[in-house]
Design a protein around this motif. Structure first.
Motif, PDB file in Angstrom:
ATOM      1  N   ALA A 223       0.726  -1.198  -0.010  1.00 52.49           N
ATOM      2  CA  ALA A 223      -0.108   0.136  -0.048  1.00 52.49           C
ATOM      3  C   ALA A 223       0.878   1.371   0.043  1.00 52.49           C
ATOM      4  O   ALA A 223       0.707   2.311  -0.869  1.00 52.49           O
ATOM      5  CB  ALA A 223      -0.921  -0.060   1.298  1.00 52.49           C
ATOM      6  N   THR A 506     -11.066  -1.046  -0.087  1.00 55.91           N
ATOM      7  CA  THR A 506     -10.369  -0.936  -1.014  1.00 55.91           C
ATOM      8  C   THR A 506     -11.076  -1.003  -2.470  1.00 55.91           C
ATOM      9  O   THR A 506     -10.785  -0.340  -3.660  1.00 55.91           O
ATOM     10  CB  THR A 506      -9.187  -1.912  -0.856  1.00 55.91           C
ATOM     11  OG1 THR A 506      -8.382  -1.626   0.193  1.00 55.91           O
ATOM     12  CG2 THR A 506      -8.309  -1.910  -2.132  1.00 55.91           C
ATOM     13  N   ILE A 622      -8.667   3.534  -1.384  1.00 54.78           N
ATOM     14  CA  ILE A 622      -7.843   2.264  -1.784  1.00 54.78           C
ATOM     15  C   ILE A 622      -6.686   2.022  -0.891  1.00 54.78           C
ATOM     16  O   ILE A 622      -6.447   0.713  -0.372  1.00 54.78           O
ATOM     17  CB  ILE A 622      -7.230   2.685  -3.147  1.00 54.78           C
ATOM     18  CG1 ILE A 622      -8.038   2.918  -4.154  1.00 54.78           C
ATOM     19  CG2 ILE A 622      -5.924   1.561  -3.466  1.00 54.78           C
ATOM     20  CD1 ILE A 622      -7.587   3.359  -5.534  1.00 54.78           C
ATOM     21  N   SER A 626      -6.472  -0.920   2.620  1.00 53.30           N
ATOM     22  CA  SER A 626      -5.166  -1.607   2.753  1.00 53.30           C
ATOM     23  C   SER A 626      -4.827  -1.542   4.336  1.00 53.30           C
ATOM     24  O   SER A 626      -4.500  -2.483   4.973  1.00 53.30           O
ATOM     25  CB  SER A 626      -3.926  -1.211   1.921  1.00 53.30           C
ATOM     26  OG  SER A 626      -4.443  -1.366   0.421  1.00 53.30           O
TER      27      SER A 626
END
Length: 659
Positions: A223, A506, A622, A626
């Motif tokens: 990430a 995500t 996103i 993570s």
């Protein structure tokens, strides 16, 4: 003097790794307690001298000792202190020393936590850790010595690669290596179990925390690397299916399958052979990733090595450990006793299906990444495998898997009631369906699959919440009682739910990229351009100086109607030591979205600037997802059942003969 001591400490660490490799393994083979007792002190000593060597190299960087070739090539006296420290692993030699330091740390932690482990298993595990360390110590000393001198000593260094002069360098590589190297513990446990010929729930209890820890670190490392590339390279994207990115994704996929497989083995004493194989493959793929990045076969900002001898040496390490591990597996796996049975419709069955999807997805990435390299090596032909291939092979495997995750985590162990599970999940499915319809109705543009992707994310989040509520709620119970029962659930249950919900978060962030807006224009001071729901105005172009660079920045103000909501200041930097230029993106966070700006040209005579602007709604999901995944893994790791040793099996009393 400190440099020589660091080099000497590295040689001593090599000697200790050889002792750790040979003596405990022989002691375990001959059941000699005295020889097995060498394992833990040798692991601690190897860690001490490896750490001393790393500290010596760091001291050379902080002190700007340019008589050390590594420091001369990658540092500069004007470089900020933070980048001098992170610059230690900004290069091939230093990064390999960090790699082996983390390996020594894991070996030391296993030795520290291994007092309750069976002595033979601990001896085999530490012996394998020592063998891996010895191979990389030899690699460093023979091909990549970080303490090599340059005479006469230059007055000034060449400076750090400008792309690496970023806080991401201090965070991304250590996290990634903690994940890569962490899987070496699972590999060592697998080899130890094969050598000992015994694998059971006790073994799974010992190996599970290390696997969870490695998986959580690798999740954060990937990430962080994605976010670093997103804001540093100026492309405006978060994933490019680059071979270096794929090199980290493959062990993550195998590690995810391993985490789930270990759960089945610990709970039901099943999937033993599969768990051993995944333990070997997860670390093997980590080694392959190390080979791709460090051998020089790839041209990338990550690829520091260009000496063919280094590539051949790492390839030999791959052949020895991957080939040796798989050969040992083929030889010894048939003698392992099979575990418990379970019905196809059960949580175990769902986890098996989960593993098959993950293994197939990993194979697709593996083929797409390595096939072009193999083809070029054999025939000399060059082909490019890009996003279309991976989207056509990877996504059809991952989407069905994600659809099945809430169902699998709700099924009972051993034998499940599929109809009952679907009934319990009906509310979650209904809410996810309504959310999808709302997204369809309130968005414009983008592919049809985007709202479906958001709906899939809702399904994962609500399905995880449903698992917690179904375990906490009882008919007629008060809200306070339900909350008390939820708080009393094992941390592993909460960790699993949070990790699965993080996947959903995500997925929503990825799907929302379809509604992003991109504008490319040349603006003069005072000119304005529309960007989605906002307006961006160029105020001017100004020069600025940093500690070791000069910058020309475009100052932009962002408005929502008549209201100013913030500013972005993308620019072009020229670093003095290397006289190279980099683009610095400007970011403005608005809720969960970001306005992203980069410049192509600045400083024209009329004060204009060529800019590339993006509006990225929900893009932060996103990386927040993570972080939630990794947090779920850490929460599961904190469960007391994952931190204490498994109880020893009780001896079965002998039958008393009748009088």
């Amino acid at each position: 003097m400190i440099v020589e001591l660091g080099h000497y400490a590295l040689v001593l660490a090599l000697a200790l790794s050889l002792v750790l490799t040979v003596i405990p393994a022989w002691g375990a083979h001959t059941r000699d307690a005295a020889l097995m007792g060498v394992a833990r002190p040798a692991a601690f000593a190897m860690l001490f001298f490896t750490a001393a060597s790393f500290v010596a190299l760091a001291a050379a960087y902080v002190g700007s000792d340019f008589s050390v070739l590594n420091v001369f090539q990658n540092s500069h006296s004007a470089k900020p202190l933070a980048y001098k420290i992170s610059g230690v692993w900004s290069n091939h030699e230093g990064s390999m020393l960090l790699w082996v330091l983390i390996l020594a740390i894991f070996a030391g932690l296993v030795a520290w936590r291994g007092a309750a482990m069976p002595r033979r298993l601990l001896s085999y595990v530490l012996s394998v850790q020592g063998a891996i360390a010895a191979a990389f110590f030899l690699f460093i000393l023979l091909t990549s010595n970080p303490f090599a001198r340059v005479m006469p000593a230059p007055f000034e260094g060449e400076g750090l690669n400008p792309l690496l002069q970023d806080p991401g360098l201090a965070i991304h590589p250590p996290l990634l290596y903690l994940g890569y190297v962490g899987f070496s513990v699972a590999f060592s446990f697998a080899v130890g179990a094969l050598l000992e010929g015994r694998i059971d729930a006790v073994w799974a209890r010992f190996v599970r925390p290390w696997t969870l820890l490695a998986w959580a670190f690798l999740t954060l490392g990937i990430a962080m690397g994605s976010y670093w590339a997103y804001y540093e390279l100026g492309w405006g994207g978060w994933w490019f299916w680059d071979p270096v990115e794929n090199a980290s994704l493959m062990p993550w996929l195998a590690g995810t399958a391993l985490v789930h497989s270990i759960v089945v083995m610990e709970k039901r004493d099943a999937l033993k052979v599969w768990t051993i194989l995944l333990s070997i493959l997860a670390f093997s793929l980590s080694l392959i990733g190390t080979f791709l990045v460090r051998s020089g076969v790839l041209t990338s900002v990550h690829s520091f090595a260009s000496d063919p001898a280094r590539g051949v040496f790492i390839l030999c390490i791959l052949v020895f450990f991957i080939g040796g591990g798989l050969t040992l597996f083929a030889w010894r796996a048939p003698v392992l006793r099979q575990g418990g049975l379970f019905a196809p419709v059960s949580r175990e069955g769902a986890l098996v299906l989960n593993n098959l999807f993950l293994a197939a997805a990993c194979a697709a990435v593996f083929i797409g990444t390595l096939y072009p390299l193999a083809l070029e090596a054999v025939t000399g032909a060059k082909i490019s495998v890009g996003p279309p291939f991976f989207e056509a092979t990877f996504l059809p495997l991952i989407v069905p898997l994600l659809l099945l995750v809430p169902v699998g985590q709700t099924l009972a162990w051993k034998r499940g009631d599929l109809l009952g599970v679907l009934q319990r999940l009906s509310a979650a499915f209904g809410l996810a369906f309504v959310g999808t319809i709302i997204v369809f109705a309130t968005t414009r543009g983008g592919p049809v699959a985007a709202p479906l992707g958001v709906g899939l994310g809702f399904w994962l989040i609500l399905g995880s919440l449903s698992e917690i509520t179904s375990r906490s709620h009882r008919r007629g119970a008060s809200v306070l009682t339900v909350l008390r029962r939820a708080a009393g659930l094992p941390r592993a249950a909460w960790g699993s739910a949070i990790a699965h919900a993080g996947v959903g978060v995500t997925v929503i962030g990825i799907a929302a990229t379809a509604w992003g807006v991109e504008r490319i224009a040349t603006l003069k001071p005072g000119e304005q351009i529309a960007l989605g729901p906002y307006q961006v105005t160029l105020e001017g172009v100004v020069p600025r100086n940093g500690p070791d660079y000069r910058e020309v920045a475009a100052l932009m103000v962002v408005r929502d109607g008549d209201r100013v909501i913030g500013r972005v200041e993308p620019g072009k930097r020229t670093f003095i030591a290397r006289t190279t230029a980099t683009s610095e993106a400007g970011l403005l966070t608005v809720g969960l979205g970001q306005i992203y700006a980069s410049v192509a040209e600045v400083g024209a005579a009329d004060g204009s600037a060529g800019v590339r602007l993006y509006w990225k709604p929900w893009v932060l999901l996103i990386w927040l997802g993570s972080v939630a995944m990794a947090a779920g893994g850490v929460l599961s790791l904190s469960d007391r059942r994952a931190r204490v040793a498994a109880p020893a099996r009780r001896a079965v009393p002998a039958a008393v003969p009748a009088e």
